[in-house]
Design an enzyme around this catalytic site. Structure first.
Site, short mmCIF file in Angstrom:
data_model
loop_
_atom_site.label_atom_id
_atom_site.label_comp_id
_atom_site.label_asym_id
_atom_site.label_seq_id
_atom_site.Cartn_x
_atom_site.Cartn_y
_atom_site.Cartn_z
N CYS A 2 0.87 -1.17 0.00
CA CYS A 2 0.00 0.00 0.00
C CYS A 2 0.91 1.22 0.00
CB CYS A 2 -0.84 0.03 1.27
SG CYS A 2 -1.87 -1.43 1.47
N ARG A 28 1.30 1.81 -6.04
CA ARG A 28 1.45 0.82 -4.97
C ARG A 28 0.11 0.16 -4.61
NH1 ARG A 28 6.27 1.37 -2.26
NH2 ARG A 28 5.40 0.28 -0.46
N TRP A 75 -3.71 -1.57 -1.29
CA TRP A 75 -3.64 -2.80 -2.06
C TRP A 75 -4.09 -3.88 -1.09
CZ3 TRP A 75 -3.12 -4.15 -6.94
CH2 TRP A 75 -2.75 -5.47 -7.26
N ASN A 101 1.16 0.20 5.97
CA ASN A 101 1.55 -0.66 4.85
C ASN A 101 2.32 -1.83 5.43
OD1 ASN A 101 2.54 -1.78 2.43
ND2 ASN A 101 4.34 -0.49 2.49
N GLY A 102 1.87 -3.04 5.17
CA GLY A 102 2.56 -4.22 5.70
C GLY A 102 1.55 -5.24 6.14
N GLU A 481 9.05 -21.19 -18.41
CA GLU A 481 8.90 -19.80 -18.00
C GLU A 481 10.05 -18.94 -18.57
OE1 GLU A 481 6.67 -18.02 -17.05
OE2 GLU A 481 7.56 -16.28 -16.08
N LYS A 485 9.50 -15.66 -21.01
CA LYS A 485 10.04 -14.33 -20.71
C LYS A 485 10.83 -13.81 -21.91
CE LYS A 485 8.08 -13.48 -18.13
NZ LYS A 485 7.08 -14.06 -17.30
N GLU A 488 8.53 -13.05 -25.03
CA GLU A 488 7.56 -11.95 -24.96
C GLU A 488 8.21 -10.58 -24.90
OE1 GLU A 488 4.95 -11.86 -21.52
OE2 GLU A 488 6.51 -12.67 -20.25
N HIS A 504 13.33 -36.46 -29.12
CA HIS A 504 12.25 -37.03 -29.94
C HIS A 504 11.80 -36.08 -31.03
CE1 HIS A 504 11.99 -40.46 -27.26
NE2 HIS A 504 11.96 -39.62 -26.24
N LYS A 604 -1.35 -6.34 -19.80
CA LYS A 604 -1.07 -6.91 -18.48
C LYS A 604 -2.16 -7.89 -18.07
CE LYS A 604 1.18 -7.45 -14.70
NZ LYS A 604 2.30 -8.38 -14.85
C1 F6R Z 1 3.71 -13.47 -19.00
C2 F6R Z 1 2.43 -13.02 -18.52
C3 F6R Z 1 1.21 -13.70 -19.02
C4 F6R Z 1 0.25 -13.96 -17.85
C5 F6R Z 1 -1.09 -14.53 -18.36
C6 F6R Z 1 -2.00 -14.87 -17.22
O1 F6R Z 1 4.76 -12.74 -18.46
O2 F6R Z 1 2.35 -12.13 -17.73
O3 F6R Z 1 1.51 -14.89 -19.65
O4 F6R Z 1 0.86 -14.84 -16.97
O5 F6R Z 1 -1.71 -13.61 -19.21
O6 F6R Z 1 -2.29 -13.74 -16.46
P1 F6R Z 1 -2.91 -13.87 -15.01
O7 F6R Z 1 -1.89 -14.51 -14.14
O8 F6R Z 1 -3.22 -12.45 -14.61
O9 F6R Z 1 -4.13 -14.70 -15.14
#
Ligand code: F6R
Length: 609
Positions: A2, A28, A75, A101-102, A481, A485, A488, A504, A604
């Site tokens: 927060c 935040r 938050w 905050n905490g 993963e 990263k 993307e 394979h 996002k």
């Molecule tokens: C990759 C990324 C996306 C999300 C995906 C699911 O860095 O951020 O692949 O992981 O869109 O998003 P959430 O977790 O918000 O359901």
């Protein structure tokens, strides 16, 4: 995470400044906002759920009297994002106001104790125990001054906090304190300020005083006084000059949110270890009773589910099925039923594919459990039980800190279930718990010791046309993963496979100089993985290995390697081993001139199917 802010002005109204400063802390959290001021020995309060601008439109946050005040942008961690849970929180009389905050870990014990003493609680937050505790301390020790009563109360708190407190008892002061959550002071000729972060006051001053853990600060029109919480001894600390621009300050001096969030992981992992046992217990009870368990998610969250399927199997002997949410309805929509349990994992809690899968499962009477970083999101509303992953807002589009937080919660859940099922010996359990506690420091060490090296590796490979990411067992999830990263944010086509599967088919791609990233914890798969590395090397691949410190065998096979502290149990390895891969992707993207915070074509939160 927060944002808190407080100010004591020599003249003029505090509320408009608090409002403007909270706006700069909105990154935040933005679930609710509140301001309390002191004027003529009285307290004035305005607060509501919603984003600052929305709330301001309705209740005019600038319209509060007094030159002293505190504010909060939330938050949600404990309690839904509702008005009743928004800060400031007060004691029974409304004379003590607290922003926080905490996470107060022992709040349940304190709340029970205070309720037995007839204190009336109105919210579901952990914070609310603080004003009541101060009220009680004053009741029991009427001779204590307000500041001393705060000091005594702080000694009873366990957990993390940055606090700002005002009261009618000494209305010319703000008392603040810090343990683990950030707190910084600002000073100029017009007054003194306390805040979670420098951007809050950077528009009005660049003179700052950093507050350390275990310190209490008294702000007044005379300036600031720092004291130790433990013994009230005085600490002299001069202001420093901050040369950040406001934009740099929001990122705490980092060039991008992504790297800031990668660096926040020791702190966010510490926060995930504070999740209430009660919720882990409840969730693990549902999992224990389930006939079949689907782990449903997208993208990075799916990779956390994939890793979790190994954790549940190895620790709790529970078979689970990780499923891409976008495939769930086609694959299991007809068979899911009252005996099925869905554990949905989503950072945002709003991903359309995940919500669609969960909705179908719910219509067919399945039990819905979830893990999300956003309390109050759609996912929390449709879940029977949910756990917040406590990572704070993630702004970088590429998920980093939320991934490791998800993994930490899932590991705790698997351990809880293992305990329940009596499947793991006490010694092993103790050792796993100890290792989980060590992970924040381990991640800190990786960032501190390996980042420079990773920058060099990124420079060397940034022009590669394609990458392979390979791992065996639970490291398959880590490799997946790492690939996501890199793809993307650096736009390099990349392939990830379980290492054993690479022979394979995928191996036919390998030619001289082809970069292959191997994830190599020293777990049960270590020996077999060496065989897979040899196969790749024999065909000219360049091996980039993420290895355990002191793993000479792996190091001798690799063209380049990054070291992770040794001794991490295999089931926990995705947490530390993911971090070098996040850094590698980040520095390759930078090297190619891309902005990692804004990858093309991505959002996002993906709210379309
Ligand atoms: C990759 C990324 C996306 C999300 C995906 C699911 O860095 O951020 O692949 O992981 O869109 O998003 P959430 O977790 O918000 O359901």
């Amino acid at each position: 995470m927060c944002g808190i802010f407080g100010c004591v002005l020599k003249e003029g109204n505090a509320a408009p400044l608090i409002h403007a400063s909270l706006k700069r802390l909105e990154y935040r959290g933005y679930d609710s906002v509140g301001i309390a001021t002191a004027s003529d020995g009285k307290i004035f309060l305005k607060k509501d759920q919603g984003k600052i601008d929305e709330v301001h439109k309705i209740i005019n946050l600038d319209d509060l009297p007094g030159s002293i005040g505190i504010g909060h942008t939330r938050w949600a961690t404990h309690g839904a994002p509702l008005k009743v849970n928004s800060h400031p929180h007060s004691d029974c009389t409304g004379e003590i106001m607290v922003v926080h905050n905490g996470i107060i870990e022992n709040f349940m014990d304190l709340k029970n104790e205070l309720e037995n003493l007839d204190h009336n609680f109105v919210s579901k937050t952990d914070t609310e125990v603080i004003p009541h505790l101060i009220e009680q301390t004053l009741k029991e020790n009427p001779k204590l001054g307000f500041v001393e009563a705060v000091q005594e109360s702080l000694k009873r708190l366990e957990g993390s906090y940055a606090l700002a407190i005002i009261s009618t008892k000494e209305p010319d002061k703000i008392v603040c304190a810090r343990n683990e959550s950030p707190l910084v002071l600002g000073i100029n000729g017009k007054g003194v300020f306390c805040a979670s972060d420098i951007p809050a006051f950077l528009e009005v001053t660049n003179k700052a005083v950093m507050i350390n853990n275990g310190e209490l600060v008294i702000l007044s029109s005379e300036g600031y006084e720092i004291r130790k919480i433990q013994d009230f001894s005085l600490i002299n600390r001069e202001p420093i000059t901050i040369d950040w621009t406001p934009e740099m300050a929001v990122k705490q001096g980092y060039p991008h949110f992504m790297i800031k969030e990668i660096h926040e992981q020791p702190e966010t992992l510490r926060n995930t270890l504070r999740i209430q046992e009660h919720y882990l217990d409840l969730l693990s009870t549902f999992l224990d009773r389930a006939n079949e368990v689907f782990l449903v998610a997208c993208g990075t969250s799916y990779h956390a589910c994939l890793a979790a399927s190994y954790m549940f199997s190895k620790l709790a002997f529970l078979p689970t099925y990780p499923v891409y949410a976008s495939e769930f309805i086609e694959q299991h929509g007809k068979s899911v039923n009252i005996d099925s349990t869905i554990l949905a994992v989503s950072q945002s809690g709003e991903t359309a594919d995940t919500i669609a899968a969960v909705t179908v499962a719910q219509q067919r009477a399945a039990t819905i459990l979830s893990l999300t970083n956003v309390i109050g999101s759609t996912l929390t509303r449709v879940s029977r039980v949910y756990i917040g992953t406590q990572a704070g807002p993630e702004i970088g589009v590429a998920a980093t800190k939320t991934f490791t937080s998800q993994l930490s919660v899932l590991a705790q859940l698997a351990l809880k279930l293992a305990k329940k099922r009596g499947k793991v010996s006490q010694d092993e359990m103790d050792s796993l718990e100890e290792n989980l506690e060590k992970l924040p420091d381990i991640v800190d060490t990786i960032i501190n010791t390996q980042e420079e090296k990773i920058k060099q590796i990124a420079k060397k490979y940034k022009n590669s046309k394609v990458f392979f990411f390979l791992g065996r067992g639970i490291s398959t999830a880590t490799a997946f993963e790492g690939r996501l990263k890199l793809m993307e944010i650096a736009y390099i086509p990349s392939i990830a496979f379980p290492a054993g599967e690479s022979k394979h088919g995928p191996i036919s791609l390998i030619e001289e100089g082809f970069p292959v990233v191997f994830v190599c914890p020293k777990d049960d798969c270590h020996k077999t993985l060496i065989g897979n590395i040899m196969e790749m090397k024999a065909r000219g691949a360049h091996i980039i290995a993420i290895v355990e410190e002191g793993d000479q065998e792996m190091k001798s096979l690799a063209d380049d390697y990054v070291e992770v502290p040794k001794g991490i149990p295999g089931v926990l390895s995705p947490i530390p081993f993911a971090v070098p891969l996040q850094l590698l992707a980040y520095y390759i993207a930078l090297g190619k001139g891309f902005n990692p915070d804004m990858p093309r074509n991505l959002a996002k939160s993906v709210t379309v199917k």
